[in-house]
Scaffold this motif. Structure first.
Motif, mmCIF file in Angstrom:
data_model
loop_
_atom_site.group_PDB
_atom_site.id
_atom_site.type_symbol
_atom_site.label_atom_id
_atom_site.label_comp_id
_atom_site.label_asym_id
_atom_site.label_seq_id
_atom_site.Cartn_x
_atom_site.Cartn_y
_atom_site.Cartn_z
ATOM 1 N N UNK A 134 0.868 -1.172 0.000
ATOM 2 C CA UNK A 134 0.000 0.000 0.000
ATOM 3 C C UNK A 134 0.910 1.227 0.000
ATOM 4 N N UNK A 135 0.641 2.167 -0.899
ATOM 5 C CA UNK A 135 1.379 3.420 -0.968
ATOM 6 C C UNK A 135 0.385 4.556 -0.873
ATOM 7 N N UNK A 136 0.546 5.375 0.173
ATOM 8 C CA UNK A 136 -0.354 6.494 0.383
ATOM 9 C C UNK A 136 0.455 7.784 0.394
ATOM 10 N N UNK A 137 0.041 8.722 -0.431
ATOM 11 C CA UNK A 137 0.600 10.072 -0.408
ATOM 12 C C UNK A 137 -0.367 10.913 0.422
ATOM 13 N N UNK A 138 0.065 11.358 1.593
ATOM 14 C CA UNK A 138 -0.795 12.131 2.481
ATOM 15 C C UNK A 138 -0.580 13.609 2.185
ATOM 16 N N UNK A 139 -1.626 14.246 1.661
ATOM 17 C CA UNK A 139 -1.569 15.665 1.319
ATOM 18 C C UNK A 139 -1.885 16.507 2.550
ATOM 19 N N UNK A 140 -1.249 17.670 2.671
ATOM 20 C CA UNK A 140 -1.468 18.525 3.834
ATOM 21 C C UNK A 140 -2.763 19.326 3.725
ATOM 22 N N UNK A 141 -3.889 18.609 3.828
ATOM 23 C CA UNK A 141 -5.199 19.243 3.752
ATOM 24 C C UNK A 141 -6.198 18.365 4.497
ATOM 25 N N UNK A 142 -7.214 18.993 5.066
ATOM 26 C CA UNK A 142 -8.329 18.281 5.683
ATOM 27 C C UNK A 142 -9.562 18.537 4.819
ATOM 28 N N UNK A 143 -10.149 17.485 4.279
ATOM 29 C CA UNK A 143 -11.329 17.642 3.428
ATOM 30 C C UNK A 143 -12.632 17.630 4.213
ATOM 31 N N UNK A 144 -12.671 16.910 5.337
ATOM 32 C CA UNK A 144 -13.866 16.888 6.166
ATOM 33 C C UNK A 144 -14.936 15.905 5.738
ATOM 34 N N UNK A 145 -14.926 15.485 4.479
ATOM 35 C CA UNK A 145 -15.941 14.559 3.986
ATOM 36 C C UNK A 145 -15.473 14.021 2.641
ATOM 37 N N UNK A 146 -16.019 12.886 2.262
ATOM 38 C CA UNK A 146 -15.695 12.345 0.960
ATOM 39 C C UNK A 146 -15.580 10.839 0.957
ATOM 40 N N UNK A 147 -14.745 10.333 0.066
ATOM 41 C CA UNK A 147 -14.538 8.899 -0.118
ATOM 42 C C UNK A 147 -13.302 8.496 0.677
ATOM 43 N N UNK A 148 -13.461 7.633 1.698
ATOM 44 C CA UNK A 148 -12.296 7.246 2.498
ATOM 45 C C UNK A 148 -11.372 6.284 1.745
ATOM 46 N N UNK A 149 -10.114 6.264 2.146
ATOM 47 C CA UNK A 149 -9.130 5.356 1.564
ATOM 48 C C UNK A 149 -9.580 3.908 1.698
ATOM 49 N N UNK A 150 -10.074 3.556 2.893
ATOM 50 C CA UNK A 150 -10.498 2.185 3.147
ATOM 51 C C UNK A 150 -11.671 2.217 4.110
ATOM 52 N N UNK A 151 -12.741 1.592 3.679
ATOM 53 C CA UNK A 151 -13.924 1.498 4.538
ATOM 54 C C UNK A 151 -14.470 0.091 4.417
ATOM 55 N N UNK A 152 -14.580 -0.564 5.546
ATOM 56 C CA UNK A 152 -15.118 -1.915 5.579
ATOM 57 C C UNK A 152 -16.197 -1.939 6.645
ATOM 58 N N UNK A 153 -17.454 -1.957 6.209
ATOM 59 C CA UNK A 153 -18.557 -1.983 7.165
ATOM 60 C C UNK A 153 -18.458 -3.248 8.003
ATOM 61 N N UNK A 154 -18.587 -3.107 9.291
ATOM 62 C CA UNK A 154 -18.452 -4.243 10.193
ATOM 63 C C UNK A 154 -17.029 -4.427 10.668
ATOM 64 N N UNK A 155 -16.119 -3.671 10.078
ATOM 65 C CA UNK A 155 -14.727 -3.697 10.519
ATOM 66 C C UNK A 155 -13.915 -4.817 9.912
ATOM 67 N N UNK A 156 -12.683 -4.515 9.693
ATOM 68 C CA UNK A 156 -11.701 -5.497 9.224
ATOM 69 C C UNK A 156 -10.335 -4.951 9.586
#
Length: 178
Positions: free
Chosen positions: A132-154
């Motif tokens: 996994x390679x993530x470039x973390x940009x210096x900004x807070x969006x507050x809402x949107x499409x998350x990098x990883x979302x697993x309902x019920x947890x994983x």
């Protein structure tokens, strides 16, 4: 043998796209990055989700349109529920196994780079992601499409293998533990 890499630029609060998949926020956070520049030469194919493929490219209409700001050219495998006729360099498929098989074959001994949160989650859940390679940009969006979302947890265990910082982003490179 190809390695599968889930790569994305993300806001500090964890979003890879804004509300409704808006990617325009990226324009202010794209710039020279030695990690990204080096990666382009090692990507043999792209496995992209249908929404990302049809989505909001921040460089649409410019010479920088397409994967990696137009710097990469090669075979794109699009995983979608609504396949379309194939285009030059673009193959539409409807199952994850077929998409991974075709992307690996196209990549040879280079990376299959995943683009898109949903296809990234599917590949992680299936145990098919090597890095996994993530470039973390210096900004807070507050809402949107998350990098990883697993309902019920994983839980997916990762080991950090490289960190690099530029004014545009901090890159975090991880190996996935299986």
């Amino acid at each position: 043998m190809a390695k599968v890499l889930y790569g994305a630029t993300m806001s500090l609060d964890g979003f890879i796209a804004g509300p409704d998949g808006d990617m325009s926020w990226l324009k202010d956070h794209l710039g020279p990055d030695p990690v990204a520049d080096d990666l382009v030469a090692h990507v043999g194919s792209v496995l992209v989700g249908g929404r990302s493929y049809r989505g909001d490219d921040p460089n649409v209409g410019t010479e920088k349109e397409g994967p990696f700001g137009g710097a990469w050219h090669g075979e794109q495998i699009v995983l979608t529920r609504t396949p379309a006729p194939d285009l030059p360099g673009v193959t539409f498929v409807s199952t994850l196994n077929t998409a991974l098989h075709q992307a690996r074959a196209a990549a040879g001994d280079q990376y299959v780079c995943i683009i898109g949160a949903d296809v990234g989650r599917q590949c992680l859940d299936a145990g098919e992601v090597d890095e996994v390679l993530v470039f973390v940009a210096p900004v807070l969006l507050g809402d949107g499409v998350p990098l990883y979302r697993h309902l019920g947890g994983a839980t997916t265990r990762l080991e950090c293998t490289n960190v690099h910082t530029t004014p545009h982003a901090t890159s975090l490179w991880y190996r996935v533990h299986r």
